[in-house]
Scaffold this active site. Structure first.
Site, PDB file in Angstrom:
ATOM      1  N   PRO A  74     126.984 -31.068 -83.959  1.00 23.79           N
ATOM      2  CA  PRO A  74     127.599 -29.833 -83.997  1.00 23.79           C
ATOM      3  C   PRO A  74     128.382 -29.423 -84.982  1.00 23.79           C
ATOM      4  CG  PRO A  74     128.476 -31.343 -82.314  1.00 23.79           C
ATOM      5  CD  PRO A  74     127.243 -31.998 -82.844  1.00 23.79           C
ATOM      6  N   ASN A  75     128.155 -28.017 -85.511  1.00 20.84           N
ATOM      7  CA  ASN A  75     129.089 -27.500 -86.488  1.00 20.84           C
ATOM      8  C   ASN A  75     128.822 -27.686 -87.686  1.00 20.84           C
ATOM      9  OD1 ASN A  75     131.077 -26.319 -84.681  1.00 20.84           O
ATOM     10  ND2 ASN A  75     131.815 -28.193 -84.105  1.00 20.84           N
ATOM     11  N   ARG A 107     132.784 -24.251 -93.653  1.00 21.06           N
ATOM     12  CA  ARG A 107     134.003 -24.975 -92.735  1.00 21.06           C
ATOM     13  C   ARG A 107     134.643 -26.054 -93.524  1.00 21.06           C
ATOM     14  NH1 ARG A 107     131.817 -29.897 -89.236  1.00 21.06           N
ATOM     15  NH2 ARG A 107     133.350 -30.248 -87.718  1.00 21.06           N
ATOM     16  N   TYR A 135     134.920 -31.142 -95.886  1.00 21.86           N
ATOM     17  CA  TYR A 135     133.444 -31.148 -95.859  1.00 21.86           C
ATOM     18  C   TYR A 135     132.365 -30.754 -97.164  1.00 21.86           C
ATOM     19  CZ  TYR A 135     134.393 -32.049 -90.965  1.00 21.86           C
ATOM     20  OH  TYR A 135     134.968 -32.843 -89.881  1.00 21.86           O
ATOM     21  N   ASN A 159     124.039 -37.810 -88.599  1.00 21.23           N
ATOM     22  CA  ASN A 159     125.490 -37.501 -88.578  1.00 21.23           C
ATOM     23  C   ASN A 159     125.709 -36.710 -87.189  1.00 21.23           C
ATOM     24  OD1 ASN A 159     127.944 -36.448 -88.833  1.00 21.23           O
ATOM     25  ND2 ASN A 159     127.765 -35.432 -90.969  1.00 21.23           N
ATOM     26  N   ALA A 165     130.973 -34.356 -83.894  1.00 23.45           N
ATOM     27  CA  ALA A 165     131.921 -34.771 -82.950  1.00 23.45           C
ATOM     28  C   ALA A 165     131.356 -35.874 -81.953  1.00 23.45           C
ATOM     29  CB  ALA A 165     132.304 -33.404 -82.481  1.00 23.45           C
ATOM     30  N   HIS A 223     132.014 -39.471 -81.503  1.00 27.44           N
ATOM     31  CA  HIS A 223     133.181 -40.022 -80.963  1.00 27.44           C
ATOM     32  C   HIS A 223     133.225 -40.182 -79.468  1.00 27.44           C
ATOM     33  CE1 HIS A 223     134.263 -39.705 -84.899  1.00 27.44           C
ATOM     34  NE2 HIS A 223     134.285 -38.262 -85.069  1.00 27.44           N
ATOM     35  N   ASP A 239     122.886 -44.404 -76.042  1.00 31.15           N
ATOM     36  CA  ASP A 239     121.911 -44.922 -75.149  1.00 31.15           C
ATOM     37  C   ASP A 239     120.399 -44.811 -75.739  1.00 31.15           C
ATOM     38  OD1 ASP A 239     123.696 -46.036 -73.333  1.00 31.15           O
ATOM     39  OD2 ASP A 239     123.409 -44.657 -71.989  1.00 31.15           O
ATOM     40  N   GLU A 284     124.248 -44.339 -90.047  1.00 30.87           N
ATOM     41  CA  GLU A 284     125.220 -43.363 -89.419  1.00 30.87           C
ATOM     42  C   GLU A 284     125.877 -42.678 -90.810  1.00 30.87           C
ATOM     43  OE1 GLU A 284     127.875 -45.034 -86.737  1.00 30.87           O
ATOM     44  OE2 GLU A 284     129.414 -43.414 -86.810  1.00 30.87           O
ATOM     45  N   HIS A 317     128.809 -40.033 -92.146  1.00 32.34           N
ATOM     46  CA  HIS A 317     129.942 -38.958 -92.125  1.00 32.34           C
ATOM     47  C   HIS A 317     130.346 -38.434 -93.494  1.00 32.34           C
ATOM     48  CE1 HIS A 317     130.155 -40.209 -87.933  1.00 32.34           C
ATOM     49  NE2 HIS A 317     130.301 -41.543 -88.313  1.00 32.34           N
ATOM     50  N   ILE A 318     130.361 -37.037 -93.274  1.00 37.94           N
ATOM     51  CA  ILE A 318     130.678 -36.669 -94.858  1.00 37.94           C
ATOM     52  C   ILE A 318     131.961 -37.000 -95.210  1.00 37.94           C
ATOM     53  CG2 ILE A 318     131.052 -34.684 -95.928  1.00 37.94           C
ATOM     54  CD1 ILE A 318     128.835 -33.298 -94.129  1.00 37.94           C
ATOM     55  N   SER A 319     132.982 -36.965 -94.320  1.00 37.27           N
ATOM     56  CA  SER A 319     134.412 -37.118 -94.411  1.00 37.27           C
ATOM     57  C   SER A 319     134.668 -38.770 -94.206  1.00 37.27           C
ATOM     58  CB  SER A 319     135.471 -36.317 -93.582  1.00 37.27           C
ATOM     59  OG  SER A 319     134.896 -36.778 -92.348  1.00 37.27           O
ATOM     60  N   ARG A 330     141.198 -40.133 -91.063  1.00 36.82           N
ATOM     61  CA  ARG A 330     141.418 -38.748 -90.447  1.00 36.82           C
ATOM     62  C   ARG A 330     142.297 -39.054 -88.984  1.00 36.82           C
ATOM     63  NH1 ARG A 330     136.514 -34.842 -90.469  1.00 36.82           N
ATOM     64  NH2 ARG A 330     138.211 -33.503 -89.873  1.00 36.82           N
ATOM     65  N   ARG A 366     139.000 -39.888 -84.300  1.00 40.49           N
ATOM     66  CA  ARG A 366     137.755 -40.027 -85.149  1.00 40.49           C
ATOM     67  C   ARG A 366     137.590 -41.333 -85.542  1.00 40.49           C
ATOM     68  NH1 ARG A 366     136.519 -34.472 -86.382  1.00 40.49           N
ATOM     69  NH2 ARG A 366     138.493 -33.421 -86.169  1.00 40.49           N
TER      70      ARG A 366
HETATM   71  C1  DHK Z   1     131.684 -34.179 -89.017  1.00 39.53           C
HETATM   72  C2  DHK Z   1     132.467 -33.749 -87.825  1.00 39.53           C
HETATM   73  O1  DHK Z   1     131.977 -32.583 -87.324  1.00 39.53           O
HETATM   74  C3  DHK Z   1     133.374 -34.571 -87.143  1.00 39.53           C
HETATM   75  O2  DHK Z   1     133.631 -34.210 -85.781  1.00 39.53           O
HETATM   76  C4  DHK Z   1     133.599 -35.968 -87.475  1.00 39.53           C
HETATM   77  C5  DHK Z   1     132.033 -35.679 -89.679  1.00 39.53           C
HETATM   78  C6  DHK Z   1     133.295 -36.058 -88.774  1.00 39.53           C
HETATM   79  C7  DHK Z   1     131.727 -35.838 -90.822  1.00 39.53           C
HETATM   80  O3  DHK Z   1     132.706 -36.314 -91.635  1.00 39.53           O
HETATM   81  O4  DHK Z   1     130.805 -35.538 -91.338  1.00 39.53           O
HETATM   82  O5  DHK Z   1     134.688 -36.647 -86.877  1.00 39.53           O
END
Ligand code: DHK
Length: 149
Positions: free
Chosen positions: A11-12, A19, A24, A75, A78, A81, A88, A99, A101-103, A108, A112
């Site tokens: 998501p997002n 964003r 990011y 990735n 959210a 977490h 599963d 896995e 994660h960009i950040s 953080r 997270r």
């Molecule tokens: C991206 C998100 O949208 C967050 O909810 C995660 C992750 C971190 C990222 O760093 O790519 O906590």
């Protein structure tokens, strides 16, 4: 046969580039998809790139990967977490899972710092920006080559 890698985004991440760019970065998801396609090509991998804001769609793609892909780069955003269901589903997939994660999630908020997906992932990349995706593909190519030996 060219090994296929599913690159899944939660998501997002469709808002990438606009964003919170201080967290990011400025690359869009289309930029990431294009970089993955180029890298996959040079590594001799096929890639299918997906994003959804819906947990169920991500789970359905993981199920599809059971027969259609040799590895998953994910990735989960959210859902990292929160989602036991995604964990599963990944536990029912047999190939390598990386896995991304960009950040740097460990730098953080404390919520997270926990990842359900890490309980399954063969490797984790965090804090390397969108470059993490192509680095994950390099690792997948290495693991698949190793498994084929
Ligand atoms: C991206 C998100 O949208 C967050 O909810 C995660 C992750 C971190 C990222 O760093 O790519 O906590």
């Amino acid at each position: 046969m060219t090994p296929c890698v599913f690159v899944l985004n939660g998501p997002n991440l469709n808002l990438l580039g606009t964003r919170q760019p201080h967290i990011y970065g400025s690359a869009t998801l289309a930029d990431v998809a294009a970089a993955c396609a180029v890298t996959a090509d040079t590594l001799g991998l096929g890639v299918r790139f997906h994003q959804s804001n819906h947990e169920a769609a991500l789970i359905d793609w993981v199920h599809e990967a059971r027969t259609a892909a040799q590895a998953i780069v994910i990735n989960p955003a959210a859902y990292t977490h929160t989602s036991v269901a995604l964990l599963d589903a990944l536990n029912a997939f047999e190939g390598p899972v990386i896995e991304v994660h960009i950040s740097n999630i460990h730098k953080r908020e404390s919520f997270r710092h926990q990842s359900y997906v890490s309980l399954r992932a063969d490797g984790i990349i965090a804090g390397l920006g969108t470059q993490g995706y192509t680095l994950a593909l390099q690792r997948v190519a290495h693991l698949l080559a190793e498994a084929a030996r």
